[in-house]
Design a protein around this motif. Structure first.
Motif, PDB file in Angstrom:
ATOM      1  N   MET A  43       0.850  -1.184   0.000  1.00  0.00           N
ATOM      2  CA  MET A  43       0.000   0.000   0.000  1.00  0.00           C
ATOM      3  C   MET A  43       0.890   1.238   0.000  1.00  0.00           C
ATOM      4  O   MET A  43       1.790   1.357   0.809  1.00  0.00           O
ATOM      5  N   ILE A  44       0.603   2.132  -0.915  1.00  0.00           N
ATOM      6  CA  ILE A  44       1.326   3.409  -0.967  1.00  0.00           C
ATOM      7  C   ILE A  44       0.513   4.442  -0.192  1.00  0.00           C
ATOM      8  O   ILE A  44      -0.680   4.595  -0.410  1.00  0.00           O
ATOM      9  N   ILE A  45       1.196   5.120   0.698  1.00  0.00           N
ATOM     10  CA  ILE A  45       0.575   6.194   1.472  1.00  0.00           C
ATOM     11  C   ILE A  45       1.309   7.478   1.114  1.00  0.00           C
ATOM     12  O   ILE A  45       2.535   7.521   1.120  1.00  0.00           O
ATOM     13  N   GLN A  46       0.546   8.510   0.784  1.00  0.00           N
ATOM     14  CA  GLN A  46       1.146   9.796   0.425  1.00  0.00           C
ATOM     15  C   GLN A  46       1.057  10.744   1.618  1.00  0.00           C
ATOM     16  O   GLN A  46       0.041  10.794   2.304  1.00  0.00           O
ATOM     17  N   LEU A  47       2.115  11.513   1.824  1.00  0.00           N
ATOM     18  CA  LEU A  47       2.193  12.498   2.904  1.00  0.00           C
ATOM     19  C   LEU A  47       1.988  13.885   2.325  1.00  0.00           C
ATOM     20  O   LEU A  47       2.626  14.250   1.335  1.00  0.00           O
TER      21      LEU A  47
END
Length: 108
Positions: free
Chosen positions: A1-5
């Motif tokens: 899972m890619i999580i963007q900040l």
């Protein structure tokens, strides 16, 4: 899972958090509240701070806690589902009517 900040003030994307470990998404069926928690490498977690935004493919979260774990090279990140952008639509008035099954079928 890619999580963007995302930045807490300008909401501009800062980074993709690709080294997340033990990602946990939880939601409460009754209220719809959701939480996101995961561990992230300590040496790369410098830009993650309280009130920053995290975005997954499904939802946006607000960072509430950045907790260093003792004796470890990881920090624990805890975030709550972002509900500030949800806007309700107030109804000035509404009408109720009683109709039978046959009338209801005809209306549909």
């Amino acid at each position: 899972m890619i999580i963007q900040l995302f930045d807490k003030n300008t909401k501009t994307r800062i980074a993709n958090l690709s080294q997340c470990n033990n990602v946990c998404l939880e939601s409460t069926l009754q209220s719809g509240d959701g939480t996101l928690s995961f561990y992230y490498p300590l040496e790369q977690a410098g830009r993650i701070e309280n009130e920053c935004y995290l975005q997954t493919q499904e939802a946006e979260y607000v960072v509430k806690e950045v907790l260093p774990t003792s004796g470890s090279a990881w920090v624990q990140i805890k975030a709550d589902l972002n509900t500030e952008s949800l806007v309700g639509k107030p109804w000035q008035d509404f009408e109720t009517i009683e109709i039978g099954r046959a009338s209801c079928r005809e209306r549909v």
